[in-house]
Design an enzyme around this catalytic site. Sequence first.
Site, PDB file in Angstrom:
ATOM      1  N   TYR A 205      -5.915  -8.894  -8.732  1.00 44.93           N
ATOM      2  CA  TYR A 205      -4.546  -8.623  -9.177  1.00 44.93           C
ATOM      3  C   TYR A 205      -4.548  -7.783 -10.450  1.00 44.93           C
ATOM      4  O   TYR A 205      -3.828  -6.778 -10.545  1.00 44.93           O
ATOM      5  CB  TYR A 205      -3.801  -9.934  -9.424  1.00 44.93           C
ATOM      6  CG  TYR A 205      -2.398  -9.745  -9.961  1.00 44.93           C
ATOM      7  CD1 TYR A 205      -1.404  -9.195  -9.162  1.00 44.93           C
ATOM      8  CD2 TYR A 205      -2.072 -10.119 -11.263  1.00 44.93           C
ATOM      9  CE1 TYR A 205      -0.114  -9.010  -9.647  1.00 44.93           C
ATOM     10  CE2 TYR A 205      -0.794  -9.950 -11.755  1.00 44.93           C
ATOM     11  CZ  TYR A 205       0.186  -9.395 -10.951  1.00 44.93           C
ATOM     12  OH  TYR A 205       1.454  -9.208 -11.443  1.00 44.93           O
ATOM     13  N   LYS A 209      -3.102  -3.782 -11.098  1.00 46.85           N
ATOM     14  CA  LYS A 209      -2.090  -3.430 -12.096  1.00 46.85           C
ATOM     15  C   LYS A 209      -2.613  -2.388 -13.083  1.00 46.85           C
ATOM     16  O   LYS A 209      -1.860  -1.533 -13.545  1.00 46.85           O
ATOM     17  CB  LYS A 209      -1.618  -4.695 -12.820  1.00 46.85           C
ATOM     18  CG  LYS A 209      -0.770  -5.603 -11.924  1.00 46.85           C
ATOM     19  CD  LYS A 209       0.460  -4.864 -11.426  1.00 46.85           C
ATOM     20  CE  LYS A 209       1.318  -5.666 -10.491  1.00 46.85           C
ATOM     21  NZ  LYS A 209       2.528  -4.963 -10.039  1.00 46.85           N
ATOM     22  N   THR A 242      10.352 -15.782 -10.551  1.00 46.10           N
ATOM     23  CA  THR A 242      10.488 -15.418  -9.144  1.00 46.10           C
ATOM     24  C   THR A 242       9.405 -16.140  -8.346  1.00 46.10           C
ATOM     25  O   THR A 242       8.519 -16.785  -8.913  1.00 46.10           O
ATOM     26  CB  THR A 242      10.327 -13.895  -8.929  1.00 46.10           C
ATOM     27  OG1 THR A 242       8.949 -13.540  -9.147  1.00 46.10           O
ATOM     28  CG2 THR A 242      11.213 -13.109  -9.888  1.00 46.10           C
TER      29      THR A 242
END
Length: 328
Positions: A205, A209, A242
């Site tokens: 991850y 990014k 979220t």
Amino acid sequence: MSVLAYILPLLRLYLIGVKVLLHQLLNSAFTLPVLPRQNGRVAIVTGGSRGLGYETARQLASLGMHVIIASSHEEEGLAAVKRIQEESKDRKVEFLKLDLASLESIRQFAQNFKKRGIQLHVLINNAAVMLVPEKRTEDGFESHFCVNYLGHFLLTNLLLHCLWDSGKDDLFARIINISSSAHYVGDLTLEDLQSTQGYSAHAAYAQSKLAQILFTYRLQQMLTASAAPVTVNAVDPGMVDTDLYRHLWSPARLAKRPVAWLLFRTPAQGAATGVYAAVSPDMEGVGGCYLHNGQRTQSSLASYDEVLQERLWKKSCRLLGLGDSWLA
């Protein structure tokens, strides 16, 4: 894969998360200024059916922009369109299917959009996956690398002519890459972008990014050199409440609910900086920036490595079969 090689990326990522939460505790969320109406302008928001993407699409539509929600979740996407339209019947918003884990889907989406013959003024590369279990896409790419970075790299290249043709000298088209503070602990290994030498979801991850920001800076250099009426910026929305966090390490997932209530930004707050970057007159003609909480700030030292930016660009073109041209 050794235990240390697994634990170290996890610890680094959660430590940067703590730093972000402390910043959010001590600093108010960015509030959007009054923004000009965007009537007649068109935006695509990837991952616009939920969370941060939905709020971004909703806020852009409220400014009069024609918003296309691009998502792999058709039912959610259509429901998002309905909710936005129910707020005001004059809002122009629609759904088009796009699966960033499929190169065929990306190419089909771009082809379908171009056939419509409409302009494109804003592209917001928002869709993302985070800390998902190891998985390869149908094209053989590691899922974080493909969805968060490579798929958006391809989409941007395929739509760049549309953005270029829609921009003007006094009103540039804009590309916004939604990134993350996770990039600060990202290590980009050009020889193993697919994490075949040992898989860590946390490392994958963070790498994806960092790749986004390297891509942002390299693309802006190329656009500037070509005098293109297009800018590209990276936006860090902060830690936003979220469902992106559903794959957190179990102890962190248990702690998330009370911490999120107190310290996380709401999706509306998290979307504010991206909307600002997309339409604010303050950002007219301004590219190659990393924005957090409404302010330009410094990204990681590694992200400014121009040799790495160029090497990643060329590697990405080879992986996608784009050849030597930077315009697909």
